[in-house]
Write a protein that holds these residues in place. Structure first.
Motif, mmCIF file in Angstrom:
data_model
loop_
_atom_site.group_PDB
_atom_site.id
_atom_site.type_symbol
_atom_site.label_atom_id
_atom_site.label_comp_id
_atom_site.label_asym_id
_atom_site.label_seq_id
_atom_site.Cartn_x
_atom_site.Cartn_y
_atom_site.Cartn_z
ATOM 1 N N ARG A 1 90.088 20.264 48.415
ATOM 2 C CA ARG A 1 89.911 19.273 49.489
ATOM 3 C C ARG A 1 90.079 19.890 50.876
ATOM 4 O O ARG A 1 89.590 19.350 51.854
ATOM 5 C CB ARG A 1 90.896 18.115 49.285
ATOM 6 N N GLU B 1 94.930 11.325 47.197
ATOM 7 C CA GLU B 1 93.612 11.551 46.597
ATOM 8 C C GLU B 1 93.750 12.231 45.243
ATOM 9 O O GLU B 1 93.072 11.868 44.265
ATOM 10 C CB GLU B 1 92.749 12.392 47.533
ATOM 11 N N LYS B 2 94.628 13.211 45.174
ATOM 12 C CA LYS B 2 94.875 13.909 43.906
ATOM 13 C C LYS B 2 95.316 12.931 42.830
ATOM 14 O O LYS B 2 94.795 12.927 41.704
ATOM 15 C CB LYS B 2 95.932 14.987 44.123
ATOM 16 N N LEU C 1 94.877 9.708 42.668
ATOM 17 C CA LEU C 1 93.832 8.734 42.367
ATOM 18 C C LEU C 1 92.779 9.321 41.431
ATOM 19 O O LEU C 1 92.358 8.680 40.458
ATOM 20 C CB LEU C 1 93.192 8.262 43.673
ATOM 21 N N LEU C 2 92.362 10.544 41.700
ATOM 22 C CA LEU C 2 91.357 11.182 40.855
ATOM 23 C C LEU C 2 91.922 11.515 39.478
ATOM 24 O O LEU C 2 91.204 11.437 38.465
ATOM 25 C CB LEU C 2 90.824 12.442 41.534
ATOM 26 N N LEU D 1 90.286 3.510 39.079
ATOM 27 C CA LEU D 1 90.283 2.894 40.405
ATOM 28 C C LEU D 1 90.793 1.458 40.333
ATOM 29 O O LEU D 1 91.575 1.018 41.190
ATOM 30 C CB LEU D 1 88.870 2.913 40.986
ATOM 31 N N LYS E 1 86.279 7.215 49.415
ATOM 32 C CA LYS E 1 86.140 8.666 49.250
ATOM 33 C C LYS E 1 86.265 9.049 47.775
ATOM 34 O O LYS E 1 85.459 9.823 47.243
ATOM 35 C CB LYS E 1 87.207 9.381 50.080
ATOM 36 N N ALA E 2 87.282 8.496 47.111
ATOM 37 C CA ALA E 2 87.468 8.792 45.691
ATOM 38 C C ALA E 2 86.302 8.252 44.868
ATOM 39 O O ALA E 2 85.825 8.916 43.930
ATOM 40 C CB ALA E 2 88.786 8.182 45.207
ATOM 41 N N GLN E 3 85.831 7.066 45.221
ATOM 42 C CA GLN E 3 84.703 6.476 44.504
ATOM 43 C C GLN E 3 83.460 7.363 44.620
ATOM 44 O O GLN E 3 82.760 7.597 43.624
ATOM 45 C CB GLN E 3 84.413 5.077 45.061
ATOM 46 N N LYS F 1 83.362 10.598 45.204
ATOM 47 C CA LYS F 1 83.554 11.835 44.450
ATOM 48 C C LYS F 1 83.327 11.605 42.964
ATOM 49 O O LYS F 1 82.750 12.443 42.268
ATOM 50 C CB LYS F 1 84.963 12.383 44.696
#
Length: 829
Positions: A15, A77-78, A80-81, A98, A350-352, A354
């Motif tokens: 990232r 972010e980490k 969440l993914l 999500l 952003k996560a969506q 990716k």
């Protein structure tokens, strides 16, 4: 340096660039506590948080906050993914990761129920449960709940004094007021510190009582000019401490412009970007929550008395309510910041994106990630957890329609506590999911009410577990009206109604009882390591993010209760993160056991539409009373179908009877309990029980599953005014409107032709729409003393014809026929 860079790069996962990562490492190593941080680089998250907390104390504050937030957002972010990856491995659907982060899911992967929604509930349990227990210990609980006038003003002064860097020794407040304020301050300060750690930077407001509460309805009633004039007069605002002092030496016109913009932001919910400070530059993004929270305490009043005067005129009008609102705002902010970072919606998108890129070659997963055509879409979920779905609730249209629906609630749900007896079946099924045998689960479900009704020390002990507090927070009505929870006087009236119809004490006692059982289960197992726990308990702990390491921390929270049993008490667990997970487990499992709607159910019912709009009001009318039906699917059937590892319906059925005992128990148990509830309602109407028939058992299934509120419409009076199940489907409010219009048209025809007498129908319409007229313990007395008398007086022979019609249509007789008590033409026989 290379080893450190590789370690953090594993968390970063591409990232940031290597140079940016090197800058972070150098910054960590250059700090005074570099050696301690370096020794803990095995836990990257802990190091970053420690360094982040240190950075905000240094010079060049805005730049340091921006850097701290960057660290925080990397980790969010980490996480969440990784959650999406776990969902993909478990059920082949990364979109559930999500969804789990927002509102929770039934699938059994790690962290599936550690959502923004459940975290808000657990924080509420921790803060409000602890505060209520502290107040009871100090014997000040009643005074806190009822404080008005002088005591309320004195508590405001004491709380403002505690919010000074150096509190004054002597203030104009009684010892009782100061004790109440001290307890409130304890939880206010805890929430503020937690919020700052999560990503906000809220400066201490010298002499603040609570964040100023604003009632947009009161503000719009007087208008912008009158409100701005009020705020401008008499040195009401301390301009040196408002908006970071930007207007301390400004001209009156500039101050007035700021107030006008503030008025627009408060009454519309749309925040303007024209009033920025140097600090605000640290929070990037158009919808940055950390920025909004850091600047949210817009007004600092001259003193506590001035704040109190404003709150009475333009705020909640109650220190207790303003405090609860303030704390709830902090809890929502904490939950969002801890799950999604400083700009939650941007992080989600952003996560969506990716994940869409990662799975672009899998059309099924792409469709699920977009939630195309899904009744549960991400926009609706985000609107629920951020609170955006409530913007517009102060408008006159929204208030009037909310009031009309409230009348329908109080006119239709007098027997709701009787309907809720089917909760026993839901509790039994959920106890089975938690690992109890069939017989033990049913024994627990029947005894939960009595355990939850304990008073004294046991009640205070239960309060610290954080459940059964809804009535004290003014949020009880949402159990039946999840689609319509606008705060205000109408909601207060509804909360009183649910006390009168006994649904509130029933629900809260059962929640306390079942939570004590779960805490006792955990306490009994505390002597075992995680690997030696039963598989059902391991699964339960895992979905709340508790693994073997965290279970060892949980085991330190064992405490003897007043009844001599061992319990896991979250407040006794030293690790904050683990403590939160246990609060999360206890509060969320109570919501599953005694079905209560959360953000997931509200997202389904409201679809993200705001009150005061055509779509928003239409969906609130249609969704009225339907939350129980949705709950039966989302929190009970869904949990037993997919909560043990099944990926689809085929796998659910492939498990056979033995693998679906919980699901079978839910369906059979709720139908059985529904049958008894249905017959009890018939007896309370004064009628003999319904004869056994296919129609009766269908009604029992609907009754037990939470749709029994519509039983009278579906199998009785739905066609009384020429309507049918269509009116039932579109909600009682619209149905009553159709009935009223039909009655008016028939009244017109009677006046013109004289062919039909509609007076009897008019009495029935009045009765069915009169609040409190159908309270189950007074209904029969009112029927025989008032309603039957009116019907017979205006329409002699009506009661005998009614008895004949019920005998013909329903094959039922009255236990005491009304015509045997009320004489033809009125009066008693």
């Amino acid at each position: 340096m290379a080893d450190c860079l590789k370690l953090i790069d594993d968390a970063n996962n591409g990232r940031l660039t290597d140079q940016e990562l090197s800058d972070i490492i150098e910054d960590l190593q250059s700090a005074k506590n570099a050696q301690r941080a370096a020794s803990k680089l095995e836990s990257v998250e802990e190091s970053i948080f420690e360094r982040g907390a240190y950075l905000v104390k240094e010079a060049e504050l805005a730049a340091k906050i921006e850097k701290r937030n960057r660290y925080i957002n990397i980790l969010r972010e980490k996480n969440l993914l990784e959650l999406a990856d776990r969902a993909d491995k478990a059920v082949n659907d990364p979109s559930l990761g999500l969804e789990a982060a927002l509102v929770g899911v039934n699938a059994g992967f790690e962290g599936a129920l550690r959502s923004v929604d459940s975290l808000m509930n657990s924080l509420g349990g921790e803060y409000f449960g602890g505060m209520i227990a502290d107040l009871k210990t100090a014997k000040l609980h009643t005074e806190f709940n009822t404080m008005r006038g002088d005591l309320e003003l004195e508590v405001s002064r004491a709380l403002a004094n505690l919010n000074k860097k150096v509190p004054d020794a002597n203030i104009d407040a009684s010892p009782k007021a100061q004790k109440i304020a001290k307890i409130m301050f304890k939880y206010q300060r805890t929430a503020l510190q937690r919020e700052n750690k999560a990503g906000a930077f809220i400066r201490l407001k010298e002499g603040r009582v609570v964040r100023a509460s604003h009632d947009p309805r009161k503000m719009t009633n007087v208008g912008k000019d009158a409100w701005v004039d009020y705020m401008s007069e008499g040195g009401r605002i301390n301009w040196s401490k408002t908006a970071n002092g930007d207007f301390a030496n400004a001209a009156d016109a500039a101050k007035r412009g700021f107030l006008e913009r503030s008025y627009e932001a408060i009454t519309t919910g749309v925040r303007l970007s024209t009033d920025t400070t140097e600090l605000s530059k640290a929070f990037t993004g158009p919808q940055n929550l950390a920025k909004a929270r850091s600047e949210s305490a817009v007004f600092t009043f001259k003193d506590a008395d001035t704040w109190y005067e404003y709150d009475q005129q333009f705020g909640r009008g109650s220190l207790r309510e303003a405090f609860v609102q303030d704390l709830q705002g902090s809890m929502r902010s904490i939950a969002l910041l801890e799950q999604f970072g400083t700009n939650p919606e941007a992080m989600f998108r952003k996560a969506q994106q990716k994940l869409l890129k990662k799975y672009r070659n899998d059309p099924t997963k792409v469709k699920r990630l977009k939630r195309e055509g899904s009744i549960l879409n991400f926009d609706a979920m985000i609107a629920e957890v951020t609170g955006d779905v409530n913007i517009g609730s102060h408008t006159k249209l929204a208030r009037w329609l909310h009031g009309y629906r409230a009348i329908q609630t109080m006119a239709k749900l007098g027997g709701a506590a009787v309907s809720a007896f089917s909760d026993v079946a839901f509790m039994a099924s959920n106890r089975m999911y938690q690992g109890r045998s069939l017989m033990d689960a049913w024994g627990d479900s029947f005894s939960a009410l009595f355990r939850g009704m304990n008073q004294g020390e046991m009640r205070e002990f239960a309060d610290r577990l954080g459940v059964g507090l809804e009535s004290q927070l003014g949020d009880f009505m949402s159990r039946f009206n999840a689609s319509d929870d606008i705060p205000g006087n109408t909601s207060k009236l509804l909360n009183k109604f649910f006390k009168l119809n006994l649904l509130q004490p029933w629900t809260e006692a059962n929640k306390r009882g079942v939570t004590l059982m779960i805490a006792n289960d955990l306490g009994r197992e505390a002597g075992k390591t995680f690997d030696n726990l039963a598989p059902d308990l391991q699964r339960l702990l895992s979905i709340y993010g508790i693994d073997a390491v965290k279970w060892n921390a949980v085991r330190k929270g064992v405490k003897k209760g007043p009844d001599g049993r061992d319990y896991i008490v979250p407040g006794e667990i030293p690790d904050e993160s683990v403590r939160e997970n246990i609060f999360n487990l206890l509060t969320n499992e109570a919501e599953f056991s005694v079905p209560s709607p959360g953000a997931r159910e509200r997202a389904i019912l409201r679809q993200g539409y705001r009150p005061g709009t055509f779509a928003g009001e239409a969906i609130r009318f249609v969704g009225q009373f339907k939350s129980f039906g949705v709950l039966g699917i989302t929190k009970n059937i869904g949990r037993h179908a997919y909560g043990t590892g099944a990926k689809n319906k085929r796998e659910v059925f492939a498990r056979g009877v033995g693998g679906n005992l919980g699901l079978i128990n839910t369906i059979v148990g709720t139908t059985t309990m529904g049958y008894f509830v249905m017959q009890a309602k018939e007896v309370m109407k004064g009628r003999e029980p319904r004869p056994a028939s296919a129609e009766a058992f269908l009604a029992a299934a609907l009754q037990g599953g939470g749709l029994g509120i519509y039983g009278d419409f579906l199998f009785g009076r739905a066609t009384r005014f020429g309507g049918g199940t269509l009116e039932t489907a579109i909600g009682p409010g619209i149905s009553a409107g159709f009935d009223g219009i039909d009655l008016l048209l028939r009244t017109r025809d009677q006046l013109l032709t004289g062919d039909e007498d509609v007076r009897g129908d008019a009495i029935r319409f009045l009765k069915s729409n009169t609040p409190l007229a159908n309270l189950f313990y007074t209904q029969q007395a009112l029927d025989y003393m008032i309603w039957y008398q009116l019907q017979e007086t205006i329409n002699p022979g009506y009661l005998q014809r009614m008895e004949q019609r019920i005998r013909r249509d329903n094959n039922q007789d009255f236990i005491v026929p009304p015509s045997s008590v009320v004489a033809t033409g009125g009066g008693f026989r």
